[in-house]
Design a protein around this motif. Structure first.
Motif, PDB file in Angstrom:
ATOM      1  N   SER A   1      24.359  66.758 -12.564  1.00 26.76           N
ATOM      2  CA  SER A   1      25.138  67.149 -11.400  1.00 26.76           C
ATOM      3  C   SER A   1      24.787  68.567 -10.987  1.00 26.76           C
ATOM      4  O   SER A   1      24.476  69.424 -11.814  1.00 26.76           O
ATOM      5  CB  SER A   1      26.629  67.065 -11.735  1.00 26.76           C
ATOM      6  OG  SER A   1      26.980  65.747 -12.069  1.00 26.76           O
TER       7      SER A   1
ATOM      8  N   HIS B   1      22.416  53.353  -7.532  1.00 24.39           N
ATOM      9  CA  HIS B   1      23.306  54.463  -7.151  1.00 24.39           C
ATOM     10  C   HIS B   1      24.046  54.137  -5.862  1.00 24.39           C
ATOM     11  O   HIS B   1      25.255  54.375  -5.749  1.00 24.39           O
ATOM     12  CB  HIS B   1      22.472  55.737  -6.981  1.00 24.39           C
ATOM     13  CG  HIS B   1      23.246  56.922  -6.508  1.00 24.39           C
ATOM     14  ND1 HIS B   1      23.795  57.856  -7.368  1.00 24.39           N
ATOM     15  CD2 HIS B   1      23.577  57.345  -5.261  1.00 24.39           C
ATOM     16  CE1 HIS B   1      24.419  58.788  -6.677  1.00 24.39           C
ATOM     17  NE2 HIS B   1      24.299  58.499  -5.402  1.00 24.39           N
TER      18      HIS B   1
ATOM     19  N   ARG C   1      26.698  51.525  -6.580  1.00 26.91           N
ATOM     20  CA  ARG C   1      27.769  52.052  -7.437  1.00 26.91           C
ATOM     21  C   ARG C   1      28.674  53.013  -6.673  1.00 26.91           C
ATOM     22  O   ARG C   1      29.891  53.009  -6.843  1.00 26.91           O
ATOM     23  CB  ARG C   1      27.154  52.753  -8.651  1.00 26.91           C
ATOM     24  CG  ARG C   1      28.168  53.264  -9.657  1.00 26.91           C
ATOM     25  CD  ARG C   1      27.484  53.821 -10.892  1.00 26.91           C
ATOM     26  NE  ARG C   1      26.779  55.071 -10.650  1.00 26.91           N
ATOM     27  CZ  ARG C   1      25.458  55.218 -10.595  1.00 26.91           C
ATOM     28  NH1 ARG C   1      24.680  54.170 -10.765  1.00 26.91           N
ATOM     29  NH2 ARG C   1      24.907  56.392 -10.383  1.00 26.91           N
ATOM     30  N   ARG C   2      28.079  53.836  -5.807  1.00 28.56           N
ATOM     31  CA  ARG C   2      28.847  54.829  -5.061  1.00 28.56           C
ATOM     32  C   ARG C   2      29.408  54.294  -3.744  1.00 28.56           C
ATOM     33  O   ARG C   2      30.069  55.033  -3.017  1.00 28.56           O
ATOM     34  CB  ARG C   2      27.970  56.053  -4.783  1.00 28.56           C
ATOM     35  CG  ARG C   2      27.521  56.802  -6.036  1.00 28.56           C
ATOM     36  CD  ARG C   2      28.697  57.423  -6.764  1.00 28.56           C
ATOM     37  NE  ARG C   2      28.287  58.172  -7.942  1.00 28.56           N
ATOM     38  CZ  ARG C   2      27.987  59.463  -7.946  1.00 28.56           C
ATOM     39  NH1 ARG C   2      28.036  60.154  -6.808  1.00 28.56           N
ATOM     40  NH2 ARG C   2      27.633  60.075  -9.057  1.00 28.56           N
TER      41      ARG C   2
ATOM     42  N   LEU D   1      27.717  53.453  -1.090  1.00 26.04           N
ATOM     43  CA  LEU D   1      26.962  53.879   0.086  1.00 26.04           C
ATOM     44  C   LEU D   1      26.542  52.667   0.911  1.00 26.04           C
ATOM     45  O   LEU D   1      26.382  52.767   2.135  1.00 26.04           O
ATOM     46  CB  LEU D   1      25.728  54.683  -0.333  1.00 26.04           C
ATOM     47  CG  LEU D   1      25.979  55.990  -1.079  1.00 26.04           C
ATOM     48  CD1 LEU D   1      24.658  56.648  -1.463  1.00 26.04           C
ATOM     49  CD2 LEU D   1      26.815  56.948  -0.228  1.00 26.04           C
TER      50      LEU D   1
END
Length: 319
Positions: free
Chosen positions: A5, A156, A159-160, A162
């Protein structure tokens, strides 16, 4: 490869044209401790730049390129550069040019931009930039880059939130039948899984696919008579795999020796409980990147190639 991060958030407003700095009496080239050269004609305070992760630094390059773009030449940021703006991970190093959507096969690299040839799409406005939507971004990554980075980005994105699996499927189906990379984009669609919690897990799973190993279950819960032991990254019958030797009980920042000892002891007990039930394989980045090494490690716990791949037996055919 992808990074942890970010230490700080990217602030595109900190980018400055060299001409503006010089008009203010600042010569950035003579003050490298104060100013970082992002691209020709554009600078950023060094203190901000060094706190950015590689994906953020590439996003800064995208914004810098837009800062010197002629207003009468609009562009749509695409592929790896769109991925950086969406916060998608990348396994390899980030390119030193900005990906922009192009409809011409004759287009060539110019002014720090690289053409990404493909059909048009409805762009999304982001911080003053026109960017390909997440699903289309994943598809373009599959068409122009590596399988591992495209799957990491797809995992990703799902999962997020988007994009959805349906949107990813639609983005693949929108490609003309004979466009370059269509089959690879369809493979990325089929491999994508929101259960993959990190780029390293995505990389590991693609390597397992390429090795011809049985498809693992993701985020597998394990319990015993004491209750929940925890969740493992990968699971097969009698075997679990964990990327990066990840401990489930993190040592808090600033923890003293006694507290750190308690955390490590809890992790050891978790490991012992897990090993009473299954065989455990752990690996780090260097092994995940080395396909034969990962294959040897998993063979050591009984996970070996199948004679016929069963990865997509429950799904639709790759188009």
């Amino acid at each position: 490869m992808t990074t942890p991060s970010p230490l700080i958030a990217l602030d595109p407003g900190l980018l400055r044209l060299g001409a503006d700095l010089r008009r203010a009496g600042i010569e950035p080239a003579r003050a490298p401790d104060d100013w970082h050269h992002v691209r020709h004609g554009v600078w950023m305070p060094s203190a901000h730049w060094v706190g950015l992760t590689p994906d953020q630094q590439h996003a800064a390059l995208v914004h810098a390129a837009d800062l010197v773009r002629r207003p009468d030449r609009p562009r749509v940021v695409a592929a790896w550069s769109a991925a950086a703006l969406w916060g998608m991970p990348r396994i390899e190093d980030w390119p030193d040019c900005v990906g922009v959507l192009s409809h011409s096969r004759r287009a060539s690299r110019s002014g720090g931009t690289c053409p990404v040839v493909g059909p048009g799409t409805e762009p999304v406005a982001m911080q003053g930039l026109e960017v390909t939507p997440p699903a289309r971004t994943v598809v373009d990554l599959a068409r122009t880059g590596s399988l591992v980075s495209a799957v990491a980005a797809a995992d990703h994105a799902l999962r997020r939130g988007l994009c959805t699996a349906a949107e990813l499927t639609a983005a693949v189906e929108d490609l003309p039948p004979r466009v370059a990379g269509r089959r690879l984009a369809a493979l990325v669609r089929d491999l994508a899984d929101p259960g993959s919690m990190s780029a390293g897990e995505s990389l590991s799973r693609v390597q397992m696919y390429l090795l011809g190993l049985p498809r693992p279950r993701l985020q597998v819960a394990h319990t015993d008579d004491q209750g929940l032991i925890g969740y493992t990254d990968f699971g097969w019958s009698g075997v679990v795999g964990e990327f990066d030797g990840r401990v489930k009980y993190r040592i808090p920042e600033g923890a003293d020796a006694e507290e750190a000892g308690r955390v490590l002891w809890a992790e050891k007990k978790r490991e012992d409980r897990l090993r009473r039930q299954v065989r455990v394989a752990r690996w780090v980045w260097s092994v995940a990147l080395d396909r034969p090494a990962l294959g040897r490690l998993l063979a050591g716990v009984g996970i070996r190639p199948e004679r016929r791949s069963t990865w997509f037996d429950l799904g639709g055919p790759t188009i």
